[in-house]
Design an enzyme around this catalytic site. Structure first.
Site, short mmCIF file in Angstrom:
data_model
loop_
_atom_site.label_atom_id
_atom_site.label_comp_id
_atom_site.label_asym_id
_atom_site.label_seq_id
_atom_site.Cartn_x
_atom_site.Cartn_y
_atom_site.Cartn_z
CG PHE A 53 -4.95 -12.07 -25.91
CD1 PHE A 53 -4.51 -11.33 -27.15
CD2 PHE A 53 -6.26 -10.74 -25.84
CE1 PHE A 53 -3.83 -9.92 -27.29
CE2 PHE A 53 -5.90 -8.92 -25.81
CZ PHE A 53 -4.90 -8.73 -27.41
CG ASP A 104 -8.40 -11.61 -18.60
OD1 ASP A 104 -9.24 -10.89 -18.83
OD2 ASP A 104 -7.07 -11.64 -19.25
CE LYS A 159 -11.17 -6.65 -25.44
NZ LYS A 159 -10.72 -8.39 -25.17
#
Ligand SMILES: *Cc1c(COP(=O)(O)O)cnc(C)c1O
Length: 404
Positions: A143, A229, A258
């Site tokens: 993802f 990531d 985030k």
């Protein structure tokens, strides 16, 4: 049971909001630390933390203070001009990551797109890949966000199907956790390997212990970029600054997002080695809001908090405790397939269908969490959580499973 007030709000959302989420039946209005309150005044423990955007908990006083201070001073300038706080941000983040240069964006997906652009340009201008032939290797179950390029290499049909056409041959998918598969997939056109150190949305999948190290050496050997990531796993979540920190390696490009915005606003970045980052020239890439003073001020404060408050240690210690207790949960073992994770990024895989049902049931016991991949429950509370709060959550989990 939903009150008329909650129902009315939910109806309004259903009527005016695009239907791209399926939220749990609760209407929140207020938050502080590890707690949130619904419009009826009921209090909940937040065990999702906005998918790890809230590593510092809700409305952390130091972050709110930094936001207010900067908001009164200057918020947005665009990068047409230099700002003092931008200088502070890029220096602090680069040093925090032990890397050289920073390219700021806003959302995680934008930062992943940025890393893809950098990797491709590096492939053409440094490695010598033939123009428009660069390949990037990604993992099954990945993802990396929701843009059209990124969903093109998603292995989740719902994320990908109906959003094509996609650039074929631009991305190659290999199994996650299999370093030999990486070696086999590399060709002369490969520019980079893009990987999550632990797959978050993919189900909290923890790879074999030596995987990242092996993958990183394979990348070095074959002259391709190792791109990590860490949007979900970074900034303390797994009990270390970054998840790759548990190993002895250094990515060529590191993607953060985030929690970088302290749970107050969006900010993301690609951080990398000088020789790679320098392929980007003025005009190659940019973003109106990327690196804006308001976001930079908050991000600087998030880094300071991580350096000064014992959150990372707390994530390591309480994560171990939480996972240990889940693994020993009495009387529920037939419902639990596996408990896995690292630090405070924990997945409980149910042996039965019903991730959504679990989340709805635990909501009634005043704990917020969300399933991923149908039957994996992700527990990712703020890193400020206490042992007492984890015990409350454990009690709720136990109740839900016992009354399944
Ligand atoms: C959430 C996430 C993204 C996307 O970030 P957005 O801010 O939602 O665009 C990318 N990669 C990983 C690993 C993520 O967890």
């Amino acid at each position: 049971m939903l009150s008329p007030t909650s129902l009315e709000i939910i109806e309004k959302i259903n009527r005016y909001s695009a239907n791209n989420y399926h939220p749990l039946p609760v209407v929140l209005t207020k938050s502080a630390g590890t707690r949130v309150w619904d419009v009826e005044g009921r209090e909940y423990i937040d065990m999702l933390s906005a998918y790890s955007a809230l590593n510092f908990g809700h409305n952390h006083p130091r972050l709110v203070e930094a936001l207010n201070r900067q908001a009164k001073l200057m918020c947005v300038t665009s990068r047409a001009f230099n700002t003092d706080i931008f200088a502070e941000f890029v220096e602090h983040l680069a040093r925090f990551c032990f890397l050289d240069k920073v390219l700021p964006m806003n959302s995680g997906a934008e930062a992943v797109e940025t890393a893809i652009k950098i990797a491709r340009k590096w492939g053409y201008t440094v490695k010598g890949v033939k123009r428009n032939k660069a390949e990037i290797i990604v993992c099954d179950n990945n993802f990396h966000g929701r843009t059209t390029t990124i969903v093109g290499f998603s292995s989740t049909p719902q994320y990908r199907d109906d959003f094509g056409p996609y650039a074929s041959r631009a991305f190659k998918t290999i199994p996650f956790g299999d370093a030999e598969a990486l070696e086999r997939a590399i060709t002369k056109n490969t520019a980079a390997f893009l990987v999550e150190p632990i797959q978050g949305e993919g189900g909290i999948n923890v790879p074999p212990e030596d995987y990242l190290n092996k993958a990183c050496s394979i990348c070095r050997e074959h002259n391709i970029l190792f791109v990590a990531d860490e949007i979900q796993t970074g900034l303390g979540r797994t009990g270390n600054k970054f998840c790759f920190w548990h190993q002895c390696l250094s990515p060529d490009l590191l993607i953060v997002g985030k929690a970088l915005g302290g749970g107050l606003l969006p900010i993301s970045a690609v951080v990398g080695k000088k020789e790679v980052m320098d392929v980007i020239k003025p005009g190659d890439h940019g973003s109106t809001f990327g690196g804006n003073p308001l976001a930079c001020a908050v991000a600087v404060e998030t880094l300071k908090i991580l350096e000064e408050e014992p959150l990372i240690e707390n994530a390591a210690k309480l994560g171990k405790y939480f996972m240990g207790e889940l693994k020993m949960m009495n009387g529920c073992q037939q419902l639990i397939k596996e408990v896995r994770g690292m630090g405070l990024l924990i997945g409980l895989e149910l042996a039965v269908e019903g991730g959504r049902k679990f989340c709805e049931k635990i909501l009634e016991r005043r704990v917020l969490c969300k399933e991923t991949k149908e039957n994996v429950i992700r527990f990712a509370p703020p890193l400020t959580i206490t042992k007492e709060e984890i015990d409350l959550a454990l009690e709720a989990i136990d109740c839900v499973l016992t009354h399944w």
